[in-house]
Each structure stands twice: as C-alpha cells, then as structure tokens.
Design an enzyme around this catalytic site. Sequence first.
Site, PDB file in Angstrom:
ATOM      1  N   SER A  46       0.857  -1.182   0.000  1.00 37.65           N
ATOM      2  CA  SER A  46       0.000   0.000   0.000  1.00 37.65           C
ATOM      3  C   SER A  46       0.892   1.230   0.000  1.00 37.65           C
ATOM      4  O   SER A  46       1.848   1.309   0.778  1.00 37.65           O
ATOM      5  CB  SER A  46      -0.905   0.013   1.236  1.00 37.65           C
ATOM      6  OG  SER A  46      -1.824   1.080   1.175  1.00 37.65           O
ATOM      7  N   GLU A  47       0.611   2.177  -0.910  1.00 42.10           N
ATOM      8  CA  GLU A  47       1.530   3.289  -1.116  1.00 42.10           C
ATOM      9  C   GLU A  47       1.695   4.183   0.102  1.00 42.10           C
ATOM     10  O   GLU A  47       2.655   4.942   0.201  1.00 42.10           O
ATOM     11  CB  GLU A  47       1.071   4.135  -2.301  1.00 42.10           C
ATOM     12  CG  GLU A  47      -0.205   4.908  -2.064  1.00 42.10           C
ATOM     13  CD  GLU A  47      -0.666   5.639  -3.299  1.00 42.10           C
ATOM     14  OE1 GLU A  47      -0.833   6.857  -3.214  1.00 42.10           O
ATOM     15  OE2 GLU A  47      -0.865   4.992  -4.344  1.00 42.10           O
ATOM     16  N   ASN A  48       0.762   4.109   1.058  1.00 39.25           N
ATOM     17  CA  ASN A  48       0.910   4.920   2.268  1.00 39.25           C
ATOM     18  C   ASN A  48       1.893   4.319   3.263  1.00 39.25           C
ATOM     19  O   ASN A  48       2.081   4.865   4.350  1.00 39.25           O
ATOM     20  CB  ASN A  48      -0.451   5.176   2.929  1.00 39.25           C
ATOM     21  CG  ASN A  48      -1.235   3.910   3.193  1.00 39.25           C
ATOM     22  OD1 ASN A  48      -1.165   2.956   2.445  1.00 39.25           O
ATOM     23  ND2 ASN A  48      -1.990   3.895   4.273  1.00 39.25           N
ATOM     24  N   SER A  88       8.291   4.159   0.548  1.00 41.33           N
ATOM     25  CA  SER A  88       7.263   3.525  -0.261  1.00 41.33           C
ATOM     26  C   SER A  88       7.429   3.891  -1.727  1.00 41.33           C
ATOM     27  O   SER A  88       7.384   3.021  -2.610  1.00 41.33           O
ATOM     28  CB  SER A  88       5.869   3.952   0.226  1.00 41.33           C
ATOM     29  OG  SER A  88       4.863   3.336  -0.538  1.00 41.33           O
TER      30      SER A  88
END
Length: 216
Positions: A46-48, A88
């Site tokens: 997840s990019e977060n 990320s």
Amino acid sequence: MSQTDRIKIAKRIVQELKQGQVVNLGVGIPTLIPDYLGEKKLVLQSENGLLGMGPTPSAEEVNMDLISASKEPITMEIGASLFDSSNSFAMIRGGHIDVAVLGVLQVDQTGEIANWAVPGQTILGVGGAMDLVAGANEIIVATVHTSKNGEPKLVKELTFPSSGIRKADLVVSEHAVFKFEEGTMKLVEILSDVTIEQLKELTGAEFEYNSEIANT
C-alpha cells in the site's frame, strides 16, 4: 456501482496475479483483493507505507491507525513492515512492484490511463498514480464500465489529464476483460450477460475480438 460488481472485478483480477508477486493495490476496487486471494500468497503493498497487507479486519479488530490507500481499515500479515512515504515511493520508482492494480477515471483504446483529475473539479493531490504508472512492471486496471453519469470509462481518446505515457496491460470491468497489444485493445473475456453489440454500445473505445468470443 453495486458491491457485487466490485467484488466480481476484484475476484477476476486475482486470477491474473501470480504466486509470490509484489502487488500494489490502489484506491477503490483494488483494496477488495486481499479478501479474495484464497490460498494464493502475494506480497501486497500500500503506497501509504505498508508491505504485507492482509484482509479486511473484523469489527473487533479495526484499528483506524492501520489503513489502506483508500483509508479503509486493514490487517497486516506475519512479517509485514511499515515505513514512510519516501521509502514507499522509492520502492515504486525503483521497479520493485511486479503489478499495480489501479482504479481509473478513463482508459483510452491504446491503454493510456487517466486517474487523478477531473477538469473543473478541485484536485486534492495526484497521489501515487503517476509513480505507479511509471514504475510498476505490469498495470492492471480495475474499473466499472461506465461512470455515475452513464458515460463510458473506456474511450477512444482521453478527455481527462493523463497519468503518464506508460500503458495498461489489462482492464477488468464488471462486463469484460480487455488486454492491450501494440496499441490495440482486444476483448479477452465477457463477464456478464451482455452481447457483443451491447458491449460495443457501453464501450467508447474500439476493440478487436474473435468469433469464438462473439458466439459465447
């Protein structure tokens, strides 16, 4: 868009994912994928800032400090790691994502994606769309076939701002699966009870298909 359609799209995309792949899940329909993997083991990013995302938690397990890119509660698999946005996106830009599963506003018939801005509306931020389009090794689009206004989301030419020159490899909607080869959109599979003619009416893009699909 019904939840049934969203789940159907997520389940069909799971069929395309291979054991052990590192897969980024974008906002919207892609975040349903962890709930439908079955025995397939993937490393979900997840990019977060999470590597090792698990399925949706039960009501008792919800911790709103642990959320997906869609700001929905998630769980972590054993061995998962948390990190900041710079790490990320270093992972994404460095080519370490095997597959990015993205939601979109539009896809044109060559596979070019628009998924971050609607002309005339407030932009909250580009998010990770442009980095994922550029950095992932494969791009799968998860989308309903038409917008809330009934307009096709698969179009001849983008009318929304492009997310980048990299093209999608595959599009999965509630009605069909399309792949892109050398700038051509090809129908792979019909997923609903629509006919070819009805699918053409729902689709703003031009696509190729073979007689075997047309007769199913």
